[in-house]
Write an enzyme that holds these catalytic residues in place. Sequence first.
Site, PDB file in Angstrom:
ATOM      1  CG  ASP A 497      65.355  -6.148   9.886  1.00 55.04           C
ATOM      2  OD1 ASP A 497      66.076  -6.311   9.574  1.00 55.04           O
ATOM      3  OD2 ASP A 497      64.599  -5.247  10.031  1.00 55.04           O
ATOM      4  CG  LEU A 498      61.815 -10.244   6.921  1.00 52.77           C
ATOM      5  CD1 LEU A 498      60.690 -10.079   6.505  1.00 52.77           C
ATOM      6  CD2 LEU A 498      61.912 -11.570   7.499  1.00 52.77           C
ATOM      7  CG  ASP A 540      62.146  -5.404   7.803  1.00 50.30           C
ATOM      8  OD1 ASP A 540      62.424  -3.815   8.538  1.00 50.30           O
ATOM      9  OD2 ASP A 540      63.071  -5.984   6.949  1.00 50.30           O
TER      10      ASP A 540
END
Length: 628
Positions: A497-498, A540
């Site tokens: 996950d960003l 994301d």
Amino acid sequence: MPNQTSAADQPNIEHFVHAALRPVAAALSGLYFVFSLSHALLLPGSQAMLLSALALATCLICALVAWRARRLAPRWAHPLAVALSGLVLLNSVTHLALSHTPRQSTNIALLIVGAGCFLLSLRWLAVVIGAAWCAWLAVVLTHWQPDLTPTWLHFGFMLASATLIALLAARERIRALSQLAHLRLADRQHLQQLQQALTALHGNEERFRALVHNATDMITVLDARGNICFASPSVERILGYPPHVLIGKRALRLIHPHDRIAALASFNHILHHPRASFTLEYRFQHANGEWIYLESRGVNLLDQSQVGGLVINSRDITERKCIEEALRERERQLRQVIETINAIPWELNLTTSRFTYVGPQSLTMLGYSPQEWTDLDFWTSLIHPDDRAIALRTCQIATQRGEDHAFEYRMLTADGRVLWVRDIVTVVKDIEGPRALRGVIVDITERRLAEQQLEQRAWRDELTGLANRAALLQHLEQRLERARHAPHDSFAVLFLDLDNFKQINDRYGHLIGDELLQQFAMRLQAQLAADDLAARLGGDEFVIVVQWVTSLHEASTIAERLLTALRQPFMIDGQIIRVTPSIGVALADGTTPQVLDVLREADIALYRAKAHGKACYAIFQPSAEVLP
């Protein structure tokens, strides 16, 4: 035919004339006999002697004539001489028999001379001499019977002699009549045969007339100038003209001007070649003014006196011509349709393995002209090497079975492009089996691209090109199934996950955010092996499936390597954007119950990593649940 007497018939006619002359001569001799007899009875003895001398002279003249006639005179002189000499002989016998002195030397001399002259003139009648002597003896004996007068005896002997001479003279006549009877019998039989032949001929003539009258074709006869001199009754049914209207008309004037030259050439050709024939199709003017198509077959019979013309047998082919024209129009339209579609029609002869037809679309579609499609090897050379074996095998099996088939493969164009095509093949068979193949090669490249796009949308993330959620779940299901059959087989699932992606998206906009996700996905894919899988779940969030991970240490090494690669800044539209990921790691093997279980474990580890300050990774352990 005029009645003429042939040379073979002339001797028979002359024979009949000769046979007719003999009874005439006998009648004349009888008249002369009566005349001389009456004078001999009425005149005195000296005058009788003079008359006998005159008879002797006549006998000599007749004998000379008969002798000459046998050599020089025509045939009719001989019977005349016979009659005259016989007349003299009978006259002499009569005078000798009726004389009062039967042994008188003069009468005996007359008898001898007359007999000699008669034998010289007609040798085969020597028997008459014996008959005459018998008659004389009978007359002499009558003198011994006083009740019979010499006149009656003389008259009876005269009748008997005249009858004998007439019968002898008519012998040839009787023979001729017998021959004539035989000839009449033969003529009667011949006449019956002629009547039978005429009856058969009349029947054949009626049959021929019925055939000509009811024939579907029409028959015309042209003279050497091209004028119609005979037309069968079927002319009126086909052309609308009564037959007598066409008689004397020039046939070429009723032929269409565009076809007249060809018709005139055919007419002149057979006109100068007896028994020559021709076949011609042309337009002929109907009685109502329309033009109809005729097919004519002609033969030159000018040399036959029974015909004396050019016999033309014609039939109406207007309906056939209309059908042929309609078929040509349909063929032209079909060809136009075929040539406008994005496909290559073709035909292959299986006996020679050569193409008999290739559509012009080959040049526009593949860059090769139809003339270059020489044989089967050329088609084989255009198939993509990876598809060649399966394409040939599919076509060969279906052709041997005689089944129509269709298959898809890639073809190489002249400029090096690769086209996807669908080959639809029809097997042309006869009693011996397949003899040809006919097919259409259709360009399906666009369809294939559309299918690939649909497949990409079904199994790929539209933005990044990575596997989507459905592809990820299917891959994990297959991977767990394989691990269940291999006890030591295990793999790792990494949930990424960003960090702070929402702020970046709000600051730079969605376009920059999408570009960031695309570059992130490309960098992520570059860190994986060929058999590893990277997927985007949405937003994301990313998931990585790494094969053959057997320990937590190996999983930690992979996570650290990814963090190092993904921490590097991204250059987007001239701006440097920094972003860091958080990673949750979970291990799976054959004991993992379900796919969602391993995803849940990786997700738990991810949230544990974010709780520890982000930009780090955490490993899920069943005992402690999460290992930082």
